[in-house]
Design an enzyme around this catalytic site. Structure first.
Site, PDB file in Angstrom:
ATOM      1  N   LYS A 118      27.485   1.971 -49.326  1.00 21.60           N
ATOM      2  CA  LYS A 118      27.437   3.250 -48.328  1.00 21.60           C
ATOM      3  C   LYS A 118      26.150   2.532 -48.046  1.00 21.60           C
ATOM      4  O   LYS A 118      25.848   2.488 -46.535  1.00 21.60           O
ATOM      5  CB  LYS A 118      27.052   4.329 -48.479  1.00 21.60           C
ATOM      6  CG  LYS A 118      28.086   5.470 -48.974  1.00 21.60           C
ATOM      7  CD  LYS A 118      27.865   6.637 -49.484  1.00 21.60           C
ATOM      8  CE  LYS A 118      29.341   7.472 -49.678  1.00 21.60           C
ATOM      9  NZ  LYS A 118      29.418   8.619 -50.392  1.00 21.60           N
ATOM     10  N   ASP A 158      29.134  14.377 -44.057  1.00 24.06           N
ATOM     11  CA  ASP A 158      29.980  15.092 -44.936  1.00 24.06           C
ATOM     12  C   ASP A 158      30.632  16.151 -44.489  1.00 24.06           C
ATOM     13  O   ASP A 158      31.386  16.108 -45.070  1.00 24.06           O
ATOM     14  CB  ASP A 158      29.399  15.425 -46.763  1.00 24.06           C
ATOM     15  CG  ASP A 158      29.577  14.121 -47.443  1.00 24.06           C
ATOM     16  OD1 ASP A 158      30.267  13.153 -47.292  1.00 24.06           O
ATOM     17  OD2 ASP A 158      28.376  13.827 -48.120  1.00 24.06           O
ATOM     18  N   GLN A 190      25.264  12.567 -52.542  1.00 25.02           N
ATOM     19  CA  GLN A 190      26.641  11.773 -53.889  1.00 25.02           C
ATOM     20  C   GLN A 190      27.351  12.825 -54.637  1.00 25.02           C
ATOM     21  O   GLN A 190      26.261  13.287 -55.855  1.00 25.02           O
ATOM     22  CB  GLN A 190      26.208  10.807 -54.194  1.00 25.02           C
ATOM     23  CG  GLN A 190      27.540   9.886 -54.834  1.00 25.02           C
ATOM     24  CD  GLN A 190      28.368   9.743 -53.831  1.00 25.02           C
ATOM     25  OE1 GLN A 190      28.068   9.254 -52.680  1.00 25.02           O
ATOM     26  NE2 GLN A 190      29.593   9.223 -54.325  1.00 25.02           N
TER      27      GLN A 190
HETATM   28  N1  GUN Z   1      32.065  11.935 -54.048  1.00 24.27           N
HETATM   29  C1  GUN Z   1      33.483  11.684 -53.927  1.00 24.27           C
HETATM   30  N2  GUN Z   1      33.443  11.659 -52.487  1.00 24.27           N
HETATM   31  C2  GUN Z   1      32.572  12.071 -52.141  1.00 24.27           C
HETATM   32  C3  GUN Z   1      32.133  12.276 -50.468  1.00 24.27           C
HETATM   33  O1  GUN Z   1      32.633  11.755 -49.684  1.00 24.27           O
HETATM   34  N3  GUN Z   1      30.438  12.705 -50.065  1.00 24.27           N
HETATM   35  C4  GUN Z   1      30.062  13.031 -50.994  1.00 24.27           C
HETATM   36  N4  GUN Z   1      29.057  13.079 -50.443  1.00 24.27           N
HETATM   37  N5  GUN Z   1      30.437  12.296 -52.384  1.00 24.27           N
HETATM   38  C5  GUN Z   1      31.685  12.028 -52.324  1.00 24.27           C
END
Ligand code: GUN
Length: 297
Positions: free
Chosen positions: A55, A122, A99
């Site tokens: 990311k 998100d 995350q």
């Molecule tokens: N963990 C797995 N997928 C995601 C996501 O799309 N966003 C976040 N914040 N954590 C995750």
């Protein structure tokens, strides 16, 4: 019947990231604005570390500012809430991503609710969840948004009346995916581990989105001839005799491709779209926070 069309999520995501980078350039030139994305990682889960690194890399490549906060696994709820409050009030931060999953001592819902919903890239804040389910414009969870883009690229923009089945009911993928497809006037079924006769439910679908976390669960005879199949799964199989461990999806790709009309591979399907949509959401959030409207092209 010919094999299913392989939906190239990697190429689609790359194109989207170029377009986003173009918009970021315009935002800098015309408005002196650089979108900023803060990513918070608590602990050292190896899969999460890889996602977060990707990311950050893509954020920088798109010309945005990437802000990283790596916290120890024993971080307290109060410490994390204080960090989020600081990011909420920092004008150089337009998007905040914590995350998931979080260590056990942290309450996920409380943490997500603390994020300013305008910076919730998100789309997990209850306010944005409510907006999505009422059809109000807001920030949409990245993985379902990426899936919808791939579905529309394959089937065209009018999905009205299509039968869609979402396999899995998580807050991150299954539920928002179902809301998005409903918003597109699909007839939507959410199936899950307690669904009776799962195979027959799946076999009625024109659009099948699999998000169960069970390797190769969706078999050939679960899929309608010509259906579009979107595989959200990323499952690491145990190492083979040579010690190599393979990543597979929730769909039995090699057999399902014999009946599906179009199908996403794993890797190279949905995964790259999630990050591209995160960048898209960060750009959208930065524009909205600054009252800027970017015209495409
Ligand atoms: N963990 C797995 N997928 C995601 C996501 O799309 N966003 C976040 N914040 N954590 C995750």
């Amino acid at each position: 019947m010919a094999d299913a069309l392989m939906i190239d999520g990697k190429a689609f995501a790359e194109k989207l990231r170029y377009e986003i980078a173009d918009s970021v350039n315009k935002l800098k030139e015309l408005h002196n604005l650089t979108p900023g994305l803060a990513v918070v990682l608590v602990g050292s889960d190896p899969a999460s570390e890889i996602y977060v690194r990707n990311k950050q890399k893509m954020t920088s490549q798109a010309g945005m500012k990437s802000i990283e906060h790596k916290l120890p696994a024993d971080t307290s709820q109060k410490e994390l809430l204080t960090l989020i409050d600081g990011l909420n009030s920092d004008p150089s931060v337009n998007g905040i991503l914590v995350q998931l999953p979080l260590p056990d001592q942290l309450d996920e819902q409380t943490i997500l609710a603390e994020i300013d919903c305008a910076k919730d890239v998100d789309g997990f804040h209850l306010f944005n969840v409510g907006k999505l389910s009422t059809g109000t414009p807001g920030l949409i969870p990245c993985t379902p948004l990426g899936c919808l883009m791939l579905i529309k690229d394959s089937l065209g923009s009018d999905l009205s009346g299509k039968r869609a089945l979402v396999l899995g009911r998580s807050n991150i993928v299954g539920k928002p995916m179902a809301s998005l497809l409903l918003r597109e006037n699909c007839t939507v079924t959410i199936a899950h581990s307690r669904t009776q006769d799962l195979a027959a439910e799946c076999a009625r679908a024109d659009i099948l989105v699999a998000a169960t976390g069970r390797p190769r669960m969706v078999k050939k005879d679960w899929v309608k001839n010509g259906a579009i199949v979107i595989d959200v799964g990323i499952n690491r199989l145990p190492p083979d005799e040579e010690g190599k461990s393979k990543i597979v999806g929730d769909v039995d790709y090699d057999n399902v491709k014999l009946v599906a009309g179009a199908l996403t591979p794993v890797p190279g399907g949905v995964g790259p779209m999630t990050i591209a949509c995160l960048l898209q959401n960060t750009l959208t959030a930065a524009c909205a926070q600054n009252g800027v409207e970017l015209t495409p092209g």
